[in-house]
Structures are given as C-alpha cells and as structure tokens.
Design a protein around this motif. Structure first.
Motif, PDB file in Angstrom:
ATOM      1  N   ASP A  58       0.909  -1.067  -0.012  1.00  0.00           N
ATOM      2  CA  ASP A  58      -0.197   0.137  -0.068  1.00  0.00           C
ATOM      3  C   ASP A  58       0.886   1.329   0.036  1.00  0.00           C
ATOM      4  N   PHE A  62       0.934   4.111  -2.945  1.00  0.00           N
ATOM      5  CA  PHE A  62       0.745   5.579  -2.445  1.00  0.00           C
ATOM      6  C   PHE A  62       1.625   6.342  -3.188  1.00  0.00           C
ATOM      7  N   THR A 126       2.470   8.498   6.264  1.00  0.00           N
ATOM      8  CA  THR A 126       1.579   7.740   5.483  1.00  0.00           C
ATOM      9  C   THR A 126       1.394   6.505   5.877  1.00  0.00           C
ATOM     10  N   LYS A 127       2.443   5.760   6.152  1.00  0.00           N
ATOM     11  CA  LYS A 127       2.266   4.174   6.751  1.00  0.00           C
ATOM     12  C   LYS A 127       1.381   4.108   7.858  1.00  0.00           C
ATOM     13  N   GLN A 130      -2.158   5.063   6.920  1.00  0.00           N
ATOM     14  CA  GLN A 130      -2.999   3.900   6.400  1.00  0.00           C
ATOM     15  C   GLN A 130      -3.199   2.915   7.245  1.00  0.00           C
ATOM     16  N   THR A 133      -6.402   4.031   9.151  1.00  0.00           N
ATOM     17  CA  THR A 133      -7.614   4.011   8.410  1.00  0.00           C
ATOM     18  C   THR A 133      -8.098   2.936   8.132  1.00  0.00           C
ATOM     19  N   SER A 134      -7.129   1.727   7.982  1.00  0.00           N
ATOM     20  CA  SER A 134      -7.520   0.384   7.855  1.00  0.00           C
ATOM     21  C   SER A 134      -8.156  -0.314   9.032  1.00  0.00           C
ATOM     22  N   VAL A 159      -7.370   1.614   1.166  1.00  0.00           N
ATOM     23  CA  VAL A 159      -7.025   2.894   2.043  1.00  0.00           C
ATOM     24  C   VAL A 159      -6.306   3.767   1.139  1.00  0.00           C
ATOM     25  N   ASN A 160      -5.808   3.440  -0.014  1.00  0.00           N
ATOM     26  CA  ASN A 160      -5.226   4.668  -0.807  1.00  0.00           C
ATOM     27  C   ASN A 160      -6.148   5.464  -1.436  1.00  0.00           C
ATOM     28  N   LEU A 163      -7.322   7.768   1.054  1.00  0.00           N
ATOM     29  CA  LEU A 163      -6.250   9.136   1.047  1.00  0.00           C
ATOM     30  C   LEU A 163      -6.225   9.802  -0.159  1.00  0.00           C
TER      31      LEU A 163
END
Length: 568
Positions: A58, A62, A126-127, A130, A133-134, A159-160, A163
């Motif tokens: 992911d 991204f 970002t990591k 993500q 969010t998951s 998730v991407n 975002l």
C-alpha cells in the motif's frame, strides 16, 4: 544578452549550486534520493529503494501515485493526522500502535529537519495513517482468524483510494471520519468510554457474601455493597453507610441489576455479586472490545432486518429505521454457541419436522440410545435409511448409526415447536419455536444447541409473512394447533351424522355405508418470503442508554481474550 539578465542568471546558478551542495551534503551517507527539480518545489523526491524497505505494498502504491515524492508538506494536514492518532483512544485504539510519539517528535522540530529526515517523517506519516484508516474501517483484528463460528461479510478497504480522494479534495478530516462505523451503538460505545473515563480511580472494596442478604437485615457485606453502588452512581452518596440492607439500597440494587440484564429483584446472588465486582478498568476493556466488534459488523444492515444480540438474549425487528418487533430469545449454550452471521430470510416452515443435526446425535442421542433404544420412541424420532425406508429402532446399532437419518415429525413435542425461520448459512442454524416454553422466564438463557429460539414465534411469523389476508395470526395459530384439526373432524362427523339422520328418517330401511375420517395430523407448510428481510446474529456486551451504562454477561467468555489480542 542584456547585462542585467546575465547577472540574474549567474546569481541563480550560484544560489542553486549552494542549495544542491547542501542537499547532497545532507545525504552524504546515502544514495536513496534522486535528483531534485531545479524549480521551486516543496516536494522532496524519495528513492524507491527506501520505500521498498518497508515491504508495504500500500505504501509503495501510494507514493507511486505521487511520483515518489513527499506528500505531507501541508502543516494543517500533518496536524490533523497527529491529532487523530493522538485521540485514537476515543475509538478504542492505542496511539502508539501508530507510532504517535515518534511522529510528534518529528513534527515538533519540523522546521529544522534535514531533507533525509523530512522524507522519513513523510513515509512514517503515510504508513501509520494507512494503518489507522484500515483499523477504523474494518477493525484491527480479523474475526475469521480468531473464531470458527463467525461468518460475516469480509470488509475490503482501499486505504489509498480513501487517502487519494481526501488529499485531492482537501477533505482529509471528513473522509477519515466517514471511515468510522456509523452505527448508533458504536457511537454510544464511544460515549461509554467518556463516561467511564470520568469515573475516579476504582479503589472500592470487592463484595464477599456468604449468606443471602435479607431486606432490612444487618450484614457486614452491606457497607461494601453500598460503596460500590455509590461508585457506579446507582445509589445516592447521602447514605450513612450503615450495614442495614434498607429499601433505598434495595432499589439501587434493582437499578444496577436492570443495567446488567439481571432480574431486578434486589436478591444479591452470584451473578449480581460478579457484576458488582467488575472494576472500572474491566468495564473499559469491555467497551473497547465491543467497539472492535462493531468495526467488524456490516455498515449496512439493510432497510428491513432482524437484529439479534446474543448476550442480551433479544431480537428486534427494524424497518425503515423504526423498531417494529421486540422479543426475548434463547441462544446457544457455551459448548454449542450461536454463530455470528449475516444472512437473508428465505422461507418459513409451519409445523416443521426436525432432522436431528450431527452434533446433537453424537453428543446427546447416540449415548442414550446405546443404553436404551427406547429413546427414539420417547423423543418421537423416526429412523430412515439412505433409501428413505423406515428402520425399526430395535435393529439399530452404533456401528451403523451414521448411515441413518433421524427425523422428528411435527407435533407439540417437536423440538422446533410450531414454526421455523430459514436463512442461508453454513452452520445449519435457524430461528424457531421451542417445546421448552419455560426457558423464557429465565434470566440466563444460553440454553439451546446453537439455534435461536423465539419467545413469540407465531407473532414473528405473522410479521415476516406480512399477508394478513392469507396468513393472519389466527390462521397461523389454527394451522399449527392439532386440536384445531380435531375440532374440524368433529364438525364433519356431526354434520355427517345429521345428514344420515335425515336420510334414515325419510328412508328407514336405507343402509348407509359407514364413513370414517382420517386421524388429524400436522403437515409441514412452506411459505416463501419474497421481501428482502435480513438477519444479523451479533455479539456485543456493552452499550449506553440515556446516559446509563449497560453491560451484559460475556456468556461465551470472548471479551477478555479479545482485549489481550488487541493490546498485544
């Protein structure tokens, strides 16, 4: 070339050379950054090797979308991400699962970060965003890997995409908020966290009771009882803490029992003592695991559905967001738990026969039959071979037991009672009536072999069929009542007797052939349900009603184990 333009070009080259040297110096020990554009951009390039080191597909996709450049140069976006992660506890999650402290350190010195650190910070943001969010979309854990009797639809989360849409529309906060469960109960669980966190540290002594507490009698355990009731705000603090189990305390106990799904009788028994001795932290843990479960559950239950809360022993019917039916239920015992599932009602059987499932045969019927073959007749079971020929119970033996089918015909003693609601599932469970009507008077109703038994089955059948012209409640009652058919037989016999009497009065020598009517029996009737009525058998042990905390016994002992896995 004019002189002023020439000097401007020289000045630009000098400035860029300094910037480039500074950039190269900051990466003196690595070759992970590609050549930067000479244009004035706040974006920094990121070498794909650095991204690949995370072994996160992911993350790779991204940054591919952003040409492998840094993304989080907006201070407001970074502050939102940090704020959301720092408040992960509001969702029953832990900020450190998303490296909050490390992210905060980077943000605090953001203006002084070298380019290499800016890149690393961007990747970490970002990591962790993500991952967060998951987790808020579908839960931190996968119930299919934890349990073998949970059959919920798999929630897939891109998730991407979430975002990308959030960033491109500059709506990061609103898009992340949409990811959270929209169920009212989930929102009430968040309120439970606030309420519980407002309670002081729980230092109230536990209650130990050997003898039954009698009204208006003294008992040394009463003071501890009152303190715990005061702690949970079920008893006013004005009490003088005498050791008399007075009426005010009895009323407070009833309120407490009501909030915990116990019989509100003011009798201090084992279940009430256990509920009273739960600490604040244990209740917090209980709320947190229930929030995780609600992240597993479907976001859309449909417009018309039955919602069963297994630990609450209840079913409600919801249509157009309005509660249309409420009933008590009996659910599976701990050794044969009711499975958690989503499905859709397909049909209703009136006067169902019952084919005994393998588990009940193995654990209940066979052991009894080995001792006494008369058990088949006692339970009203007929044995059939593979060709559907009836087998004499006297010839039955355990070696051939699995070759047969065991069926209980419709009757008042049938284990399924008068009605069964069918829906597709891999556990061969359904909703049904029962011949053990007394079970519904019990507070503890984890007593079935896995199926859900309904307190008012015929009323539920009428509701689901929703055709009062063909299937009114009275007609369904008549259809499922053998005495109704005996009355019909009696009326036919009486009518025939009157007719024959008239004939004999007119023709005294007439010989009338005797007519007999068949013995009444209940026949299975299948009624297809064309309306989309969904069924959700779920498990949650905590919620909030009008500011009051509600808890139920964790009948399958799932809460503590789940919490330990969430915090592992």
């Amino acid at each position: 070339m004019p002189m002023n333009k020439f000097y401007f070009l020289i000045l630009f080259v000098v400035i860029w050379s300094c910037r480039r040297n500074s950039f190269q110096d900051s990466y003196a020990n690595t070759s992970l950054v590609t050549e930067i554009s000479i244009f004035n951009s706040t974006k920094l390039p990121i070498d794909s090797i650095l991204i690949n080191n995370f072994k996160n597909q992911d993350l790779k996709l991204f940054y591919k979308n952003y040409s492998n450049q840094t993304v989080w140069d907006s201070k407001s976006q970074r502050e939102y991400i940090l704020s959301e992660i720092s408040n992960a506890g509001n969702e029953g999650l832990e900020p450190e699962d998303y490296e909050y402290k490390k992210l905060k350190l980077y943000e605090d010195i953001y203006e002084n970060l070298q380019d290499s650190s800016l890149v690393k910070y961007d990747l970490l943001l970002t990591k962790n965003l993500q991952l967060y969010t998951s987790h808020i979309c579908k839960g931190k854990l996968d119930p299919r890997k934890l349990y073998d009797n949970w059959d919920l639809k798999t929630t897939t989360v891109d998730v991407n995409k979430i975002l990308f849409d959030a960033i491109s529309n500059d709506k990061l906060a609103s898009e992340i908020e949409k990811c959270k469960p929209n169920h009212l109960i989930y929102k009430k669980l968040k309120q439970c966290l606030k309420i519980l966190n407002s309670f002081p540290k729980d230092s109230v002594p536990y209650i130990t009771i050997k003898d039954k507490l009698l009204p208006n009698k003294k008992n040394k355990a009463v003071i501890a009882l009152k303190k715990r009731l005061m702690y949970w705000h079920d008893l006013a603090n004005k009490d003088t803490l005498t050791n008399i189990y007075d009426k005010e305390t009895q009323d407070a106990v009833k309120v407490f029992q009501q909030r915990h799904g116990l019989k509100p009788d003011a009798v201090i028994g084992k279940s009430t003592v256990e509920a009273l001795n739960f600490s604040r932290n244990q209740r917090l843990e209980q709320v947190i695991v229930n929030m995780e479960r609600w992240r597993w559950f479907s976001r859309d239950f449909g417009n018309h559905y039955l919602l069963i809360n297994i630990p609450d022993y209840s079913v409600v019917a919801i249509k157009d967001k309005d509660t249309t039916q409420t009933q008590r239920v009996v659910v599976g015992k701990e050794s044969r738990p009711t499975p958690i599932l989503d499905s859709k009602i397909s049909n209703i059987n009136l006067n169902p026969n019952w084919t005994v499932p393998p588990t009940i045969l193995k654990e209940d019927i066979y052991p009894e039959a080995i001792k006494n073959k008369g058990v088949f007749r006692q339970k009203g079971l007929t044995i059939f071979d593979k060709n559907n020929n009836e087998v004499n119970p006297s010839t039955w033996n355990i070696d051939d037991a699995n070759k047969y089918k065991y069926v209980q015909n419709p009757s008042r003693n049938n284990s399924l009672g008068s009605m069964k609601i069918n829906f597709l599932n891999k556990y061969s469970v359904y909703l049904h009536d029962t011949n053990h009507r007394n079970f519904f008077a019990f507070t503890y109703r984890s007593l079935s072999s896995g199926c859900v038994r309904l307190e008012k089955p015929l009323e539920m059948a009428t509701y689901i069929i929703n055709d009062t012209t063909k299937w009114s409640l009275q007609r369904i009652k008549d259809t499922t009542d053998i005495s109704h058919y005996y009355k019909l037989k009696q009326k036919k016999e009486e009518a025939l007797a009157k007719k024959n009497a008239k004939l004999l009065a007119k023709y005294p020598l007439l010989i009338i052939e005797k007519k007999t009517f068949a013995k009444p029996e209940l026949k299975t009737i299948y009624i297809k349900i064309n309306e989309d009525i969904f069924i959700h058998q779920l498990y949650w042990t905590a919620w909030e009603t009008n500011g009051k905390l509600q808890f139920r016994e964790d009948i399958y002992c799932l809460d503590s184990n789940l919490y330990s896995k969430l915090r592992y």
